[in-house]
Design an enzyme around this catalytic site. Structure first.
Site, short mmCIF file in Angstrom:
data_model
loop_
_atom_site.label_atom_id
_atom_site.label_comp_id
_atom_site.label_asym_id
_atom_site.label_seq_id
_atom_site.Cartn_x
_atom_site.Cartn_y
_atom_site.Cartn_z
N SER A 124 0.83 -1.20 0.00
CA SER A 124 0.00 0.00 0.00
C SER A 124 0.87 1.26 0.00
CB SER A 124 -0.96 -0.04 1.20
OG SER A 124 -1.97 0.95 1.07
N GLU B 213 -2.66 -2.15 -7.90
CA GLU B 213 -3.84 -2.33 -7.04
C GLU B 213 -4.08 -1.02 -6.33
OE1 GLU B 213 -4.06 -2.81 -3.39
OE2 GLU B 213 -1.98 -2.29 -3.01
N HIS C 249 -4.92 -5.26 -1.08
CA HIS C 249 -5.87 -5.11 0.02
C HIS C 249 -6.97 -6.16 -0.10
CE1 HIS C 249 -3.88 -1.18 -0.39
NE2 HIS C 249 -4.19 -0.97 0.88
#
Length: 310
Positions: free
Chosen positions: A116, A215, A280
């Site tokens: 992330s 992502e 995630h």
């Protein structure tokens, strides 16, 4: 695209430092993650400011200077074999320019794990240290401490990386967004961080020759469109060899998002596989960055030329 240096795999008793370069960390989740690591016969040590809160900016785990100092101290400690992020959130962009990259390079290669917001650090470790890193679970992440698949895949990557050289599902959930096979060096991470990092000193100038992982979380389809369009307009995607799409948690319905992905990526003329199972999501795979590999979009597999760690 340049192949990067692979750090050494971990062995029982290895010391791993847990740092918080981004958002604030929940103590109970951190303790649960530390217990898991101890159960793997690792020796986790928590950096001094991991549980800090910034006095004025509650989205940060302490001050920029303290978060940077924790990361640098952990990396430069010769007793530490790996550095794991405690969580994502936001904040790595604020610390990356505060790090002494010469000192970190002199400390030699070691394992770095995070995902992330840590995308900023993965890029910097590739550019400044020439190092393979692991886009994988964070130590205090709920998807890590509650999911056996995510735990086991990270554990295998750290201790026995030769056992996880082929990643992905043999039978994808749906046909490839764009069919074909491609070879390249893995790179990427969170789309928003790649787009906002473009043009900064610690980010690659482009994905040419790469197999790009993408992502994101909490971005509506129009925002995903905006970030992909930014990468297209700046030429950052020119020469990419293939694309792997991970999770899009809280990015609206996938039925609304998929046409954006098709519109922005199918025209690249390279294989594109979706729903690959990293990012995630429950049971997220640990994805090595900086390793030469072959993508088979129709089979939904990524096969590494060699294990992620030596």
């Amino acid at each position: 695209m340049k192949e990067l240096v692979r750090p050494s795999r971990l062995a029982p008793g290895a010391r791993v430092a847990v740092v918080a370069p981004s958002g604030p960390v929940a103590e109970e989740r951190l303790q649960a993650g530390l217990d898991l690591l101890r159960g793997w016969d690792l020796d986790p040590v928590v950096a001094p400011h991991v549980l800090d809160r910034h006095g004025r900016l509650p989205h940060l785990a302490g001050t920029d200077a303290d978060r940077a100092a924790d990361l640098q101290r952990a990396w430069c400690d010769p007793r530490v074999d790996a550095v794991l992020c405690a969580r994502g959130g936001y904040g790595a962009q604020r610390v990356v320019d505060l790090l002494d990259w010469d000192a970190m390079r002199a400390a030699g290669p070691k394992v770095f794990v995070g995902f992330s917001d840590a995308t900023t650090l993965h890029e910097a470790f590739a550019v400044r240290l020439g190092l393979v890193t692991l886009y994988g679970p964070v130590a205090a992440g709920i998807d890590f401490i509650k999911n056996a698949r995510a735990q086991e895949h990270l554990r295998a990557t750290l201790f026995a990386p030769e056992t996880v050289r082929t990643l992905g599902a043999a039978r994808p959930v749906r046909p490839a967004l764009a069919s074909g096979r491609a070879r390249g060096v893995t790179l990427g991470g969170c789309l928003t961080l790649l787009a906002t990092g473009h043009g900064t000193p610690h980010t690659r100038s482009g994905a040419r020759g790469g197999l790009l992982l993408l992502e994101d979380v909490g971005e509506q389809p129009y925002a995903v469109d905006r970030a992909l369009t930014q990468l297209l307009r700046t030429g950052w995607l020119d020469g990419v060899h293939g694309v792997l799409l991970g999770s899009w948690d809280r990015c609206g319905s996938y039925e609304a998002l998929r046409p954006v992905l098709v519109d922005r990526l199918a025209g690249l003329g390279v294989p594109v596989v979706e729903e690959f199972g990293f990012g995630h999501c429950e049971g997220a795979l640990t994805m090595p960055l900086g390793v030469p590999a072959t993508l088979d979009a129709d089979e939904g597999t990524l096969t590494l030329d060699e294990p992620a760690l030596r």
